[in-house]
Design a protein around this motif. Structure first.
Motif, PDB file in Angstrom:
ATOM      1  N   THR A  28       0.844  -1.199   0.000  1.00 47.00           N
ATOM      2  CA  THR A  28       0.000   0.000   0.000  1.00 47.00           C
ATOM      3  C   THR A  28       0.876   1.243   0.000  1.00 47.00           C
ATOM      4  OG1 THR A  28      -1.909   1.044   1.058  1.00 47.00           O
ATOM      5  CG2 THR A  28      -0.266   0.063   2.520  1.00 47.00           C
ATOM      6  N   ASN A  29       0.358   2.311  -0.610  1.00 44.38           N
ATOM      7  CA  ASN A  29       1.152   3.523  -0.725  1.00 44.38           C
ATOM      8  C   ASN A  29       0.238   4.726  -0.900  1.00 44.38           C
ATOM      9  OD1 ASN A  29       3.216   5.487  -2.080  1.00 44.38           O
ATOM     10  ND2 ASN A  29       4.412   3.775  -1.324  1.00 44.38           N
ATOM     11  N   SER A  43      -3.359   0.349  -3.383  1.00 44.88           N
ATOM     12  CA  SER A  43      -3.009  -0.926  -2.751  1.00 44.88           C
ATOM     13  C   SER A  43      -3.162  -2.041  -3.767  1.00 44.88           C
ATOM     14  CB  SER A  43      -3.933  -1.225  -1.565  1.00 44.88           C
ATOM     15  OG  SER A  43      -3.825  -0.235  -0.577  1.00 44.88           O
ATOM     16  N   GLU A  70       0.151   8.028   4.328  1.00 43.12           N
ATOM     17  CA  GLU A  70       0.475   6.588   4.339  1.00 43.12           C
ATOM     18  C   GLU A  70      -0.422   5.838   5.326  1.00 43.12           C
ATOM     19  OE1 GLU A  70       2.542   4.816   2.428  1.00 43.12           O
ATOM     20  OE2 GLU A  70       3.562   6.454   1.414  1.00 43.12           O
ATOM     21  N   ILE A  74      -3.296   2.901   4.689  1.00 46.28           N
ATOM     22  CA  ILE A  74      -3.395   1.641   5.431  1.00 46.28           C
ATOM     23  C   ILE A  74      -4.789   1.502   6.046  1.00 46.28           C
ATOM     24  CG2 ILE A  74      -2.501   0.383   7.437  1.00 46.28           C
ATOM     25  CD1 ILE A  74       0.278   1.690   6.668  1.00 46.28           C
ATOM     26  N   THR A  93       4.298  -1.428   3.907  1.00 52.04           N
ATOM     27  CA  THR A  93       4.385   0.010   3.670  1.00 52.04           C
ATOM     28  C   THR A  93       5.852   0.401   3.535  1.00 52.04           C
ATOM     29  OG1 THR A  93       3.895   2.216   4.550  1.00 52.04           O
ATOM     30  CG2 THR A  93       4.344   0.498   6.169  1.00 52.04           C
ATOM     31  N   ASN A 139       7.770  -1.607  -3.193  1.00 53.78           N
ATOM     32  CA  ASN A 139       6.409  -1.073  -3.103  1.00 53.78           C
ATOM     33  C   ASN A 139       6.001  -0.327  -4.377  1.00 53.78           C
ATOM     34  OD1 ASN A 139       4.365  -1.295  -1.212  1.00 53.78           O
ATOM     35  ND2 ASN A 139       4.623   0.797  -0.499  1.00 53.78           N
TER      36      ASN A 139
END
Length: 170
Positions: A28-29, A43, A70, A74, A93, A139
């Motif tokens: 995820t970012n 994500s 961030e 999440i 992450t 990521n």
């Protein structure tokens, strides 16, 4: 049922690696577009063979720091995982501050801490969630999705089949 939430700092993996058998891995970012007053969240979930399971992309209006964006990513991811009834998920992450906040037993008494605490509660209610820190290079796909949000009409999700524009980068 035993609910486990744990963490894995490791060395910050450089390339994507599959989760253990029976688990899913979700990168995820967040991408902050400060000039536009919004963030893109992305994500991607893959299984132990690296096969695409699902992806989520959404746009949130507001001015957020990278760290806060961030954790917001999440949070959206955790709610999405819960809605899909998925457990045994490693959430990765590339934000070390977010990772440390999520694995620390205490949360700061502010809006950031409140969001972190909510992430922890959702993860605990799902069960078998592991928070993990990775380097940005691992990521990349989630980062690409977060930035792609700019060209999409709003919240998008894909299940089983990735969008054509994502196939070349995953």
């Amino acid at each position: 049922m035993f609910n486990q939430v744990s963490s894995d700092l490791g060395a910050g993996a450089i390339a994507w690696s599959p989760p253990r058998v029976g688990w899913l891995k979700c990168n995820t970012n967040a991408a902050v577009f400060a000039d536009e007053g919004r963030v893109g969240l992305g994500s991607v979930i893959r299984d132990e063979s690296g096969k695409f399971v699902a992806a989520l992309c959404c746009n949130i209006r507001g001015n957020y720091s990278s760290r806060d964006a961030e954790v917001l990513s999440i949070h959206k991811l955790a709610l999405w995982l819960k809605s899909m009834k998925l457990s045994k998920v490693i959430i990765e992450t590339d934000c070390l501050q977010a990772f440390y906040a999520l694995v620390d037993r205490k949360s700061p008494l502010n809006s950031f801490g409140s969001l972190v605490l909510d992430c922890k509660c959702i993860a605990e209610s799902i069960g078998n969630i592991v928070f993990s820190f990775v380097k940005r290079s691992e990521n990349f796909v989630a980062h690409f999705i977060a930035r792609a949000e700019n060209s999409l009409p709003g919240r998008e999700e894909w299940r089983s089949v990735p969008p054509s524009w994502l196939i070349s980068v995953s």
